[in-house]
Design a protein around this motif. Structure first.
Motif, PDB file in Angstrom:
ATOM      1  N   GLN A 184       1.577  -0.878  -0.154  1.00 45.07           N
ATOM      2  CA  GLN A 184       0.225  -0.034   0.046  1.00 45.07           C
ATOM      3  C   GLN A 184       0.553   1.480   0.186  1.00 45.07           C
ATOM      4  O   GLN A 184       0.604   2.075  -0.747  1.00 45.07           O
ATOM      5  N   PHE A 185       1.926   1.101   1.195  1.00 53.11           N
ATOM      6  CA  PHE A 185       2.812   2.320   0.794  1.00 53.11           C
ATOM      7  C   PHE A 185       3.009   2.391  -0.477  1.00 53.11           C
ATOM      8  O   PHE A 185       3.692   3.406  -0.760  1.00 53.11           O
ATOM      9  N   GLU A 186       3.808   1.445  -1.124  1.00 53.60           N
ATOM     10  CA  GLU A 186       4.514   1.519  -2.348  1.00 53.60           C
ATOM     11  C   GLU A 186       3.881   1.758  -3.205  1.00 53.60           C
ATOM     12  O   GLU A 186       4.249   3.466  -4.332  1.00 53.60           O
ATOM     13  N   SER A 187       2.506   1.734  -3.073  1.00 50.58           N
ATOM     14  CA  SER A 187       1.218   2.379  -4.536  1.00 50.58           C
ATOM     15  C   SER A 187       1.760   3.577  -4.506  1.00 50.58           C
ATOM     16  O   SER A 187       1.492   4.466  -5.364  1.00 50.58           O
ATOM     17  N   PHE A 188       0.853   3.886  -3.067  1.00 45.06           N
ATOM     18  CA  PHE A 188       0.779   5.540  -2.373  1.00 45.06           C
ATOM     19  C   PHE A 188       2.016   6.164  -3.080  1.00 45.06           C
ATOM     20  O   PHE A 188       1.454   7.312  -4.066  1.00 45.06           O
ATOM     21  N   MET A 189       3.095   5.798  -2.509  1.00 44.66           N
ATOM     22  CA  MET A 189       4.238   6.718  -2.893  1.00 44.66           C
ATOM     23  C   MET A 189       4.197   6.165  -5.221  1.00 44.66           C
ATOM     24  O   MET A 189       5.087   7.995  -5.254  1.00 44.66           O
TER      25      MET A 189
END
Length: 143
Positions: free
Chosen positions: A11-16
Protein backbone atom coordinates in the motif's frame (compact mmCIF):
# COMPACT_ATOMS: atom_id res chain seq x y z
CA UNK A 1 7.09 -12.07 6.58
CA UNK A 2 3.72 -11.26 8.10
CA UNK A 3 1.01 -10.96 5.39
CA UNK A 4 -0.40 -7.82 7.05
CA UNK A 5 3.03 -6.17 6.95
CA UNK A 6 3.47 -7.17 3.31
CA UNK A 7 0.06 -5.68 2.51
CA UNK A 8 0.99 -2.40 4.24
CA UNK A 9 4.30 -2.25 2.38
CA UNK A 10 2.48 -2.73 -0.93
CA UNK A 11 0.00 0.00 0.00
CA UNK A 12 2.82 2.41 0.87
CA UNK A 13 4.67 1.60 -2.36
CA UNK A 14 1.49 2.05 -4.37
CA UNK A 15 0.77 5.40 -2.68
CA UNK A 16 4.31 6.59 -3.29
CA UNK A 17 4.35 5.58 -6.96
CA UNK A 18 0.78 6.46 -7.90
CA UNK A 19 0.22 9.63 -5.90
CA UNK A 20 3.44 11.21 -4.69
CA UNK A 21 5.55 10.63 -7.80
CA UNK A 22 2.65 11.75 -10.04
CA UNK A 23 2.29 14.92 -7.96
CA UNK A 24 6.03 15.50 -8.21
CA UNK A 25 5.93 15.16 -12.00
CA UNK A 26 3.02 17.64 -12.26
CA UNK A 27 4.82 20.14 -10.02
CA UNK A 28 8.00 19.82 -12.05
CA UNK A 29 6.03 20.45 -15.24
CA UNK A 30 4.41 23.56 -13.73
CA UNK A 31 7.82 24.79 -12.58
CA UNK A 32 9.25 24.37 -16.08
CA UNK A 33 6.29 26.27 -17.53
CA UNK A 34 6.67 29.17 -15.09
CA UNK A 35 10.42 29.32 -15.73
CA UNK A 36 9.75 29.50 -19.48
CA UNK A 37 7.20 32.29 -19.01
CA UNK A 38 9.61 34.19 -16.80
CA UNK A 39 12.37 33.81 -19.40
CA UNK A 40 10.07 35.27 -22.07
CA UNK A 41 9.34 38.31 -19.92
CA UNK A 42 13.04 38.77 -19.14
CA UNK A 43 13.78 38.67 -22.86
CA UNK A 44 11.00 41.18 -23.54
CA UNK A 45 12.37 43.46 -20.84
CA UNK A 46 15.80 43.29 -22.43
CA UNK A 47 14.38 44.13 -25.87
CA UNK A 48 12.45 47.11 -24.51
CA UNK A 49 15.55 48.42 -22.74
CA UNK A 50 17.53 48.06 -25.98
CA UNK A 51 14.84 49.97 -27.88
CA UNK A 52 14.97 52.75 -25.31
CA UNK A 53 18.79 52.87 -25.13
CA UNK A 54 19.22 53.10 -28.90
CA UNK A 55 16.41 55.65 -29.31
CA UNK A 56 14.80 53.70 -32.13
CA UNK A 57 11.48 53.75 -30.30
CA UNK A 58 10.63 57.11 -31.93
CA UNK A 59 12.51 56.90 -35.23
CA UNK A 60 11.53 53.35 -36.11
CA UNK A 61 13.56 50.46 -37.45
CA UNK A 62 13.53 47.54 -39.87
CA UNK A 63 13.35 43.95 -38.71
CA UNK A 64 12.49 40.46 -39.86
CA UNK A 65 9.41 38.72 -38.49
CA UNK A 66 9.07 34.95 -38.31
CA UNK A 67 5.79 33.99 -39.97
CA UNK A 68 6.18 30.36 -38.88
CA UNK A 69 8.27 27.43 -40.02
CA UNK A 70 11.27 29.75 -40.28
CA UNK A 71 9.71 31.91 -43.03
CA UNK A 72 10.66 35.53 -42.44
CA UNK A 73 9.32 38.75 -43.91
CA UNK A 74 10.81 42.20 -43.61
CA UNK A 75 8.86 44.62 -41.45
CA UNK A 76 9.27 48.36 -41.08
CA UNK A 77 8.35 49.65 -37.62
CA UNK A 78 7.69 53.37 -37.90
CA UNK A 79 6.89 54.08 -34.25
CA UNK A 80 7.98 51.69 -31.51
CA UNK A 81 7.09 53.96 -28.62
CA UNK A 82 4.10 51.78 -27.67
CA UNK A 83 3.85 48.02 -27.26
CA UNK A 84 1.01 45.53 -26.87
CA UNK A 85 1.30 43.26 -23.84
CA UNK A 86 -0.72 40.14 -23.14
CA UNK A 87 -2.37 40.79 -19.78
CA UNK A 88 -3.98 37.37 -19.64
CA UNK A 89 -6.94 35.47 -21.03
CA UNK A 90 -5.95 36.51 -24.55
CA UNK A 91 -6.39 40.24 -23.87
CA UNK A 92 -3.74 42.68 -25.04
CA UNK A 93 -3.28 46.22 -23.73
CA UNK A 94 -1.23 48.97 -25.36
CA UNK A 95 1.45 50.45 -23.10
CA UNK A 96 4.23 52.96 -23.53
CA UNK A 97 7.67 51.40 -23.15
CA UNK A 98 8.06 52.81 -19.62
CA UNK A 99 4.63 51.51 -18.59
CA UNK A 100 5.43 48.13 -20.14
CA UNK A 101 8.64 47.91 -18.10
CA UNK A 102 6.63 48.58 -14.94
CA UNK A 103 4.07 45.90 -15.82
CA UNK A 104 6.84 43.44 -16.71
CA UNK A 105 8.58 44.06 -13.37
CA UNK A 106 5.32 43.32 -11.53
CA UNK A 107 4.80 40.14 -13.57
CA UNK A 108 8.39 39.03 -12.92
CA UNK A 109 7.88 39.43 -9.16
CA UNK A 110 4.68 37.39 -9.42
CA UNK A 111 6.45 34.66 -11.40
CA UNK A 112 9.26 34.58 -8.83
CA UNK A 113 6.75 34.10 -5.99
CA UNK A 114 5.00 31.34 -7.93
CA UNK A 115 8.32 29.64 -8.69
CA UNK A 116 9.36 29.84 -5.03
CA UNK A 117 6.02 28.32 -3.99
CA UNK A 118 6.38 25.50 -6.53
CA UNK A 119 9.90 24.76 -5.29
CA UNK A 120 8.60 24.53 -1.72
CA UNK A 121 5.85 22.15 -2.84
CA UNK A 122 8.42 20.02 -4.69
CA UNK A 123 10.64 19.91 -1.60
CA UNK A 124 7.64 18.95 0.55
CA UNK A 125 6.65 16.17 -1.86
CA UNK A 126 10.23 14.87 -1.94
CA UNK A 127 10.21 14.84 1.86
CA UNK A 128 6.96 12.84 1.85
CA UNK A 129 8.52 10.33 -0.55
CA UNK A 130 11.54 9.96 1.75
CA UNK A 131 9.27 9.46 4.76
CA UNK A 132 7.35 6.73 2.96
CA UNK A 133 10.63 5.05 1.98
CA UNK A 134 11.81 5.20 5.59
CA UNK A 135 8.47 3.76 6.73
CA UNK A 136 8.76 0.93 4.22
CA UNK A 137 12.32 0.19 5.35
CA UNK A 138 11.25 0.18 9.02
CA UNK A 139 8.40 -2.22 8.22
CA UNK A 140 10.79 -4.53 6.36
CA UNK A 141 13.30 -4.42 9.23
CA UNK A 142 10.58 -5.36 11.75
CA UNK A 143 10.21 -8.80 10.28
Amino acid sequence: MNPDVQKKILQFESFMNDVLRADLAKLAEKLDSKNAEMAEFLELKSIIKTLKDTNVDKSGFKTKVDMGNNFYIQANIEDASNILLDVGLGHFVEFSLDEALTVIDVRLKLFQRQIDNLRKQIARTNAHIKLVLIGIKDLQDMT
